[in-house]
Each structure stands twice: as structure tokens, then as C-alpha cells.
Design a protein around this motif. Sequence first.
Motif, PDB file in Angstrom:
ATOM      1  N   MET A  79      12.039  -8.139   5.185  1.00 20.68           N
ATOM      2  CA  MET A  79      11.945  -9.151   4.132  1.00 20.68           C
ATOM      3  C   MET A  79      12.705 -10.415   4.527  1.00 20.68           C
ATOM      4  O   MET A  79      12.381 -11.512   4.065  1.00 20.68           O
ATOM      5  CB  MET A  79      12.489  -8.610   2.812  1.00 20.68           C
ATOM      6  CG  MET A  79      11.768  -7.369   2.276  1.00 20.68           C
ATOM      7  SD  MET A  79      10.001  -7.608   1.957  1.00 20.68           S
ATOM      8  CE  MET A  79       9.286  -6.826   3.423  1.00 20.68           C
ATOM      9  N   TYR A 161       1.383 -14.283  -5.284  1.00 15.05           N
ATOM     10  CA  TYR A 161       1.397 -13.575  -4.012  1.00 15.05           C
ATOM     11  C   TYR A 161       0.438 -14.175  -2.990  1.00 15.05           C
ATOM     12  O   TYR A 161      -0.170 -13.464  -2.197  1.00 15.05           O
ATOM     13  CB  TYR A 161       1.070 -12.095  -4.236  1.00 15.05           C
ATOM     14  CG  TYR A 161       1.894 -11.467  -5.331  1.00 15.05           C
ATOM     15  CD1 TYR A 161       3.288 -11.507  -5.282  1.00 15.05           C
ATOM     16  CD2 TYR A 161       1.290 -10.852  -6.429  1.00 15.05           C
ATOM     17  CE1 TYR A 161       4.062 -10.950  -6.289  1.00 15.05           C
ATOM     18  CE2 TYR A 161       2.053 -10.288  -7.441  1.00 15.05           C
ATOM     19  CZ  TYR A 161       3.442 -10.342  -7.372  1.00 15.05           C
ATOM     20  OH  TYR A 161       4.203  -9.791  -8.384  1.00 15.05           O
ATOM     21  N   TYR A 177      -0.364 -12.656   0.594  1.00 14.77           N
ATOM     22  CA  TYR A 177       0.863 -12.280   1.296  1.00 14.77           C
ATOM     23  C   TYR A 177       0.632 -11.088   2.228  1.00 14.77           C
ATOM     24  O   TYR A 177       1.181 -11.043   3.334  1.00 14.77           O
ATOM     25  CB  TYR A 177       1.952 -11.915   0.283  1.00 14.77           C
ATOM     26  CG  TYR A 177       2.668 -13.078  -0.357  1.00 14.77           C
ATOM     27  CD1 TYR A 177       2.380 -14.406  -0.027  1.00 14.77           C
ATOM     28  CD2 TYR A 177       3.669 -12.839  -1.301  1.00 14.77           C
ATOM     29  CE1 TYR A 177       3.064 -15.456  -0.624  1.00 14.77           C
ATOM     30  CE2 TYR A 177       4.352 -13.891  -1.907  1.00 14.77           C
ATOM     31  CZ  TYR A 177       4.049 -15.192  -1.568  1.00 14.77           C
ATOM     32  OH  TYR A 177       4.736 -16.220  -2.160  1.00 14.77           O
ATOM     33  N   HIS A 178      -0.138 -10.097   1.770  1.00 16.48           N
ATOM     34  CA  HIS A 178      -0.264  -8.896   2.596  1.00 16.48           C
ATOM     35  C   HIS A 178      -1.026  -9.188   3.886  1.00 16.48           C
ATOM     36  O   HIS A 178      -0.945  -8.407   4.840  1.00 16.48           O
ATOM     37  CB  HIS A 178      -0.924  -7.752   1.817  1.00 16.48           C
ATOM     38  CG  HIS A 178      -2.391  -7.914   1.578  1.00 16.48           C
ATOM     39  ND1 HIS A 178      -2.903  -8.648   0.530  1.00 16.48           N
ATOM     40  CD2 HIS A 178      -3.479  -7.437   2.252  1.00 16.48           C
ATOM     41  CE1 HIS A 178      -4.212  -8.608   0.562  1.00 16.48           C
ATOM     42  NE2 HIS A 178      -4.605  -7.886   1.601  1.00 16.48           N
ATOM     43  N   HIS A 185       5.092  -6.438   6.327  1.00 13.28           N
ATOM     44  CA  HIS A 185       4.757  -5.560   5.215  1.00 13.28           C
ATOM     45  C   HIS A 185       4.446  -4.143   5.697  1.00 13.28           C
ATOM     46  O   HIS A 185       4.873  -3.152   5.077  1.00 13.28           O
ATOM     47  CB  HIS A 185       3.568  -6.125   4.446  1.00 13.28           C
ATOM     48  CG  HIS A 185       3.934  -7.182   3.456  1.00 13.28           C
ATOM     49  ND1 HIS A 185       3.210  -7.406   2.302  1.00 13.28           N
ATOM     50  CD2 HIS A 185       4.940  -8.092   3.436  1.00 13.28           C
ATOM     51  CE1 HIS A 185       3.764  -8.396   1.613  1.00 13.28           C
ATOM     52  NE2 HIS A 185       4.802  -8.842   2.295  1.00 13.28           N
ATOM     53  N   ALA A 189       6.519  -0.839   4.725  1.00 20.72           N
ATOM     54  CA  ALA A 189       5.807   0.251   4.054  1.00 20.72           C
ATOM     55  C   ALA A 189       5.993   1.577   4.791  1.00 20.72           C
ATOM     56  O   ALA A 189       6.164   2.632   4.156  1.00 20.72           O
ATOM     57  CB  ALA A 189       4.319  -0.092   3.940  1.00 20.72           C
ATOM     58  N   LEU A 215       2.855  -3.318  -1.013  1.00 22.01           N
ATOM     59  CA  LEU A 215       3.061  -4.253   0.086  1.00 22.01           C
ATOM     60  C   LEU A 215       1.789  -4.442   0.908  1.00 22.01           C
ATOM     61  O   LEU A 215       1.596  -5.486   1.541  1.00 22.01           O
ATOM     62  CB  LEU A 215       4.199  -3.769   0.980  1.00 22.01           C
ATOM     63  CG  LEU A 215       5.615  -3.902   0.405  1.00 22.01           C
ATOM     64  CD1 LEU A 215       6.614  -3.125   1.250  1.00 22.01           C
ATOM     65  CD2 LEU A 215       6.036  -5.362   0.307  1.00 22.01           C
ATOM     66  N   GLU A 216       0.914  -3.456   0.870  1.00 22.05           N
ATOM     67  CA  GLU A 216      -0.326  -3.533   1.644  1.00 22.05           C
ATOM     68  C   GLU A 216      -1.502  -4.102   0.856  1.00 22.05           C
ATOM     69  O   GLU A 216      -2.554  -4.370   1.426  1.00 22.05           O
ATOM     70  CB  GLU A 216      -0.677  -2.133   2.157  1.00 22.05           C
ATOM     71  CG  GLU A 216       0.361  -1.605   3.152  1.00 22.05           C
ATOM     72  CD  GLU A 216       0.171  -0.147   3.492  1.00 22.05           C
ATOM     73  OE1 GLU A 216       0.721   0.290   4.523  1.00 22.05           O
ATOM     74  OE2 GLU A 216      -0.517   0.577   2.732  1.00 22.05           O
ATOM     75  N   ASP A 218      -0.773  -6.256  -2.347  1.00 21.52           N
ATOM     76  CA  ASP A 218      -0.279  -7.275  -3.285  1.00 21.52           C
ATOM     77  C   ASP A 218      -0.501  -6.889  -4.746  1.00 21.52           C
ATOM     78  O   ASP A 218      -0.435  -7.737  -5.638  1.00 21.52           O
ATOM     79  CB  ASP A 218      -0.916  -8.651  -3.027  1.00 21.52           C
ATOM     80  CG  ASP A 218      -0.513  -9.258  -1.693  1.00 21.52           C
ATOM     81  OD1 ASP A 218       0.618  -8.978  -1.248  1.00 21.52           O
ATOM     82  OD2 ASP A 218      -1.313  -9.995  -1.114  1.00 21.52           O
ATOM     83  N   TYR A 220       1.363  -5.165  -7.420  1.00 19.88           N
ATOM     84  CA  TYR A 220       2.717  -4.653  -7.634  1.00 19.88           C
ATOM     85  C   TYR A 220       2.919  -3.986  -8.989  1.00 19.88           C
ATOM     86  O   TYR A 220       3.934  -3.317  -9.202  1.00 19.88           O
ATOM     87  CB  TYR A 220       3.732  -5.788  -7.446  1.00 19.88           C
ATOM     88  CG  TYR A 220       3.858  -6.198  -6.003  1.00 19.88           C
ATOM     89  CD1 TYR A 220       4.707  -5.518  -5.137  1.00 19.88           C
ATOM     90  CD2 TYR A 220       3.091  -7.235  -5.489  1.00 19.88           C
ATOM     91  CE1 TYR A 220       4.799  -5.867  -3.800  1.00 19.88           C
ATOM     92  CE2 TYR A 220       3.178  -7.594  -4.155  1.00 19.88           C
ATOM     93  CZ  TYR A 220       4.031  -6.904  -3.316  1.00 19.88           C
ATOM     94  OH  TYR A 220       4.107  -7.257  -1.990  1.00 19.88           O
ATOM     95  N   GLY A 240      10.230  -6.699  -1.723  1.00 19.96           N
ATOM     96  CA  GLY A 240       8.968  -7.401  -1.850  1.00 19.96           C
ATOM     97  C   GLY A 240       9.135  -8.802  -2.397  1.00 19.96           C
ATOM     98  O   GLY A 240      10.250  -9.329  -2.483  1.00 19.96           O
ATOM     99  N   HIS A 256      10.292 -13.365  -0.982  1.00 19.85           N
ATOM    100  CA  HIS A 256      10.615 -12.006  -0.553  1.00 19.85           C
ATOM    101  C   HIS A 256      12.122 -11.772  -0.496  1.00 19.85           C
ATOM    102  O   HIS A 256      12.881 -12.653  -0.076  1.00 19.85           O
ATOM    103  CB  HIS A 256      10.010 -11.726   0.818  1.00 19.85           C
ATOM    104  CG  HIS A 256       8.534 -11.459   0.784  1.00 19.85           C
ATOM    105  ND1 HIS A 256       7.619 -12.385   0.361  1.00 19.85           N
ATOM    106  CD2 HIS A 256       7.813 -10.343   1.133  1.00 19.85           C
ATOM    107  CE1 HIS A 256       6.395 -11.871   0.450  1.00 19.85           C
ATOM    108  NE2 HIS A 256       6.485 -10.644   0.911  1.00 19.85           N
TER     109      HIS A 256
END
Length: 560
Positions: A79, A161, A177-178, A185, A189, A215-216, A218, A220, A240, A256
Amino acid sequence: MNAGSHVDSRVSTALLMSLSLAFAGCADSGDESDATADGSAMQALVDQYAVFTLEADLSHLSENDRQVVRLLIEAVQPMDGVFWQQAYGDKEAALALADGDEATRRFIEINYGPWDRLRGDGPFVDGVGDKPEGANFYPADMTADEFEAAAAENEALRSLYTLVRRDEDGGLVAQPYHEAFAEAHMAAAAKLREAAELASDPGLAHYLMLRAGALETDDYQPSDMAWLDMKDNPIDVIIGPIETYEDQLFGGKAAHEGFVLIKDMEWSERLERFAALLPSLQESLPVPDEYKAETPGTDSDLNAYDAVYYAGDANAGAKTIAINLPNDEEVQLAKGTRRLQLKNAMRAKFDKIMVGIAEELIDEDQRHYVVFDAFFGNVMFHEVAHGLGIKNTIDGQGTVREALLEHASPMEEGKADVVGLHMVTQLFERGELTEHSVEHHYVTFLAGIFRSVRFGAASAHGRANMVRFNYFREQGAFSRDEATGRYRVDFDAMRAAVAGLSELILTLQGDGNYEAVAALIEEKGVVPPELQADLDRLDAAGIPRDIVFEQGVSVLFGGS
């Protein structure tokens, strides 16, 4: 924007000279040598952060759970690199701006870029210019009008994200983001899943698996719900994209960060009873019923932790000492929030900073009111207050965050501070709080304003601090002795000012009144010259502004 494209690496001699004088307490610049201006002044900036070692008692954890702590530290470390990208761009390009000077390099590391987070994000390296309001979340040449027009056609641009980037034709596109941070990420993970296999607490294991998936993808919200369901976990992790403070353009992009935490069971038992009081505290807010019609989630909990690792946004500049999450309004209304008090970091700030501030700026006959338990309580009720008030505007403008845009965070922080103190007042009147007195909380709160104001007026917390300071001053909640330059609280006036400012902020939020909020921040969100002179005295006295950590697996486990 990749701010590393600014290549002039010379340290600003004029800035360093002025700062060196402030830290040395020197009145005559003729006493300073050129060497001091270039070298010791930058070191003085580094030294404004007191070093604190993040440790915790792990003796109650099983061997598997001790391994979980190691894995979680490894999970949050990526992060840090992601936040560098969001806040600045290329980390190595930023560090190269130090041009070989170790103190400058260290200060860039502390600030995650060449802008001083505790002094209004002012640049401390020549040639970098002002910090972009949108950090590196948006293209450097993007205008607000351009964004609004594009977002009307593509709602993904507004997502918490996504990064906003330009395509080959120069148009704005959303990069999830992912995808943008896929390597970091996936690494995080993988560590979360390893930790889940070893975790003794089923709730923690379930959360870690869901967070790895988040994380994979987005997505949450499921992991946020699972995080709220955890009650007995001795270990915790926050990881995250979380807070939106770094985006000062629209307040719409999550940065993050990561925390690894060890629960303090004894202190947590002392705190848990306050969560049950949230509905009655909501009813006691000093506003008409329509501004407190929402019912806080009753599933909230309140616990104390020792932090053993910080990463990313949480580790940049001023360090977080309390957490109120998740930020998702739908989750908050459905299940409430969790409030985590980081006791060891809080104690470090009190011992290394608050005690010195009280000695320098609080009137001698009120100084005994500044105590750790009141500091802890004020911070705790700040976090509790985030769950009170209103999340959706009363006239259908959507959420308060959507209505107030970039002013949403300052107003929310200001609400939490003043409504938290209103709650303290109410709890003493009800007999629910019995340790020390409301006077201890009021004077400690004033000393805490001086501590927080030193973070500068550029951040959400900083602007909230100044609105509160200036409002309280106008209402006579405190006075300043001209002869000594020290402050004292008028307890009756403080009580009235707390109620008055609580009503003002809660009403502005409920109305979603962007124009009135902007005017309030413009008028009161500034540091008056007299206060700045008093804050400069704290620098001259060598009182640190914040803390920086020695942390990691080797620190926590002794190299084992």
C-alpha cells in the motif's frame, strides 16, 4: 500528474533560512551561517518528528496468530508504493530531488513528496511548484469543467476507486484501481489469504478472504460488512483505498493505506459500553429533529489497539491516532461503524507533544487539567461523533459528501471534533463519565487544538481546526494573556460555544449548503497572525509537531 517531472533539485535556501531561524529560536538572521541555512535547517524539519517505536505485547497470541501478524505486515507494505503513485508519482524521481542530501531525502520520505504536509503542503524543494489539488489522481492539465462534462457521460470517473487519465485522443477515461495497481493488489491479496489460513478467529479469517477479493475487484462493501461483524478478533488489519483527504480537488478519490493492530482487551472492555449510548446521544444533538432523524447503527463497537505497522496515507505527515470506518454511508446506516483507538500512538503524541504544548501555551493555573485520559477521551468521542448527525441531506441533494464536495471532509472533521466534545459534556451531566471532570476535557481540548493546528490549514483536519479555533475565540470560550502569551478556558462560555458550533455545522451538513460552508471556511479556516506567532514559539522551544515510526517485522519480533 507525475510531479517527478519537475527536475530542479536545489533546496530553497530562503525557505530553509527562515525555518532554521524558527527552530533555533533566533531573532537575528545575521547569526546564521550559510551552512546552517542549507544543512541544519533541513535536519530541523526532520527533527520536528519525534521517533517512536511501534511495539506491542504479543505474548497472549498463539504461534499461528503471531505468524498472522507477520503476514499482515507484509500485506500492507505494498500500500505504501501505491500511495506514492497517488500522492506524487514516481517515488525514485521524488527522492532524486534531494540531490544527495540525506536530510532532504528523509523529509521527502516522511511527506511522500516534496511538499511539507505540516505546513500547508508548501514546497521545500525548489522548482516543484505547488502541490496539485488533485494530487496524482487526475491529469495535471485537467480543468474542473472538463471533468464535470466528462463525468456526466461516464459515471466511473467519479468512482472512489478509479484514476482519471487521458486516452490517445486526449479524452478523460477511468482506470480502475485493481488494474492500475494490479501488481501491488495481487501481492497484498496473496498475503491476506495466507494469513486467513492461519488466523484463529473465524471472523478475521472470513474478512481477510473477502478483503483479498475486494483488492482484485474494487468491490469493497462485502468486506466492509464482514469487518463490522468481527467482535472477538485479537488482531486487526485495515488495508486498501480508504480516506479521500489526499484528493483536495473533489474529495472523491480514495487513497491507499494500511494498519496492522493488536487489540488491547483490558482497555476495550472499558470502552465498549459507550457504543450502546449512540441512539440517545443522537437524540440529544442541539438541532431540530429533521437533522437527527437518521438512526445510528447499533452494531457499532469501540475498542483500543496498539498499532504495530502503518503504511501509505496513514503514514504520511501527521500520523493517525484513531479510526472510524467504514466510510461507505450505506454500510454506516445498515450496520454502523467500528471505532479504533490507537493507544500506543496516542500515548506517544501526548507524552512527546501535548505535555510540552501545555507547558508553553496553557495558563499555569489550568495546566493540571491537561491529562492523558481526557486526551484519549476527546479523540475517542471525535470518532464516535462521526457516526452521529446526518449522512443524507434533508432536501434530496444526495449524501452530505456529494453536496459539499471538497468541503465535505473539513466539515465532517469539524463536526466530529465539536460534537464529540458536546457528547462529553452530555455524558458528564448524565453521570456516565466519572473519571476526572468536564473541565479536564475542555482544557485538554484547547491544548489539542494547538497540537492539531500545527499540521497546517491546508488539510481537512487543519481547516476544521481553524474554523473551531476562530469560532471559539469569537464566543469567548478562551482568552489569551497578553503578558504571558498563555491561554485559559472560560468553562461556561466553552460549553455554550460547543453547543452553538455543533448546531451550525450539523445544520449546514443537513442542508447540503455548499455556498454557506465555503463562506465559513473562507472566513474562519485561516491562522491569525497572533496564533501563528504562538505556534512559532512551540517550534522555537523544540516541541515536536508529530511522530515518525520505527516499525516492521524486525522491530516487532526482534529480528527473529
